[in-house]
Design an enzyme around this catalytic site. Sequence first.
Site, PDB file in Angstrom:
ATOM      1  N   THR A 188       0.891  -1.460   0.068  1.00 38.98           N
ATOM      2  CA  THR A 188       0.013   0.329   0.127  1.00 38.98           C
ATOM      3  C   THR A 188       1.044   1.198  -0.181  1.00 38.98           C
ATOM      4  OG1 THR A 188      -0.280  -0.008   2.341  1.00 38.98           O
ATOM      5  CG2 THR A 188      -1.874  -1.226   1.713  1.00 38.98           C
ATOM      6  N   LYS A 189       2.450   1.395   0.350  1.00 42.90           N
ATOM      7  CA  LYS A 189       3.085   2.031  -0.172  1.00 42.90           C
ATOM      8  C   LYS A 189       3.089   2.774  -1.444  1.00 42.90           C
ATOM      9  CE  LYS A 189       3.839   1.755   4.252  1.00 42.90           C
ATOM     10  NZ  LYS A 189       2.622   1.200   5.095  1.00 42.90           N
ATOM     11  N   ASN A 190       4.084   4.291  -0.543  1.00 43.16           N
ATOM     12  CA  ASN A 190       4.484   4.679  -2.105  1.00 43.16           C
ATOM     13  C   ASN A 190       5.463   4.392  -2.990  1.00 43.16           C
ATOM     14  OD1 ASN A 190       2.603   6.909  -0.539  1.00 43.16           O
ATOM     15  ND2 ASN A 190       3.985   8.200  -0.424  1.00 43.16           N
TER      16      ASN A 190
END
Length: 383
Positions: free
Chosen positions: A183-185
């Site tokens: 879910t991270k950038n």
Amino acid sequence: MRENFLVFGSPRIEEDEIEEVVSCLRSGWIGTGPRVAEFERRFAAYKGATHAIAVNSCTAALHLSILAAGIGPGDEVITTPMTFCASVNAIIHAGATPVLADIDPRSMNIDPEKVGAKITPRTKAILPVHFAGRSCDMDPLCAIAEEHRLTIIEDCAHAIETEYRGRKAGNFGDFGCFSFYVTKNVITGEGGLILARKPEHAARLKVLALHGMSADAWKRFGDEGYKHYLVTEAGFKYNMMDLQAAIGLRQMEKVEPFWERRREIWTRYMNELSDLPLTLPAPVEPDTRHAFHLFSILVDEARSGISRDAFLTAMTKYKIGVGVHYLSIPEHPFYQGRYGWSPDQYPHARDIGRRTVSLPISAKLTDADVTDVIQAVREILAK
């Protein structure tokens, strides 16, 4: 109503990531190897850092950083109650004692004044978390650390692109810990990385991350002739794989355009939800760069006419995935039982944790997806 469910935090994966993974599989080198080393180099260059050590999660990064700092039983580490449990668990796994300091309700980051009040002779480190991509107020935190000779270990799980007064997050302390969870950038599926200021810390982190084996032990299967490894201490199985780094290498090429896309989504939310009975995130502070990792609204039943949990359920019925970041750490029974923490001891984190909702803000979202999110919020509050 949408036909398909909008998964919260779903990453943007394109053909070049897929091709790089296939190339990795065909190379025969899937475990820790040259792609991990290249990913470390590229990430360090992006952050303007010298030493980068890739591992298999930000939790591992935090754990190893605490150990490399020489922190253990009898020592205290101050952190925030508004964080994922990993920030606290890493302190516990190292044998140290976590100490919580409440947050500033505007920024939702740890309050430096509260940190100063929690320092004891046993305090050895401060572990600030750059919540949602907004930098902590690092000048006073660094001043406290310098005055008391404390280590700073930054939790940058939300803060790949974050900057504070011209400096990039992860470079303020002795250690900066990053996440590349799905879910991270920037994603590698599962994965993390440590920026280390001191070369001796970097060297030990590499050893600790791979069973305590001598540095560059992964090279023992290379084409330069077999190399024996030596175990120098009892380390951990925390290494990143080339298969993961293959995704990350292509993702690193898109950091800025993906950040720009999330900024566009953030701006739409701020503009198109501003007239609703909600609390929106605080504006971005001058001379900082927000990573726009989370867009967290506060749902107050007295003002909004609906409870936070009922709002979450309603959004799901509209086929919009949402998140909660986070119930404050003292809400959880394990920490209540072990440390006697009560949510009422940390009222700002308690109140925000009971009202917060994270709306989707992935670079994968289309304009139509964003419109669906905004329309769902508006319709739910109009009922």
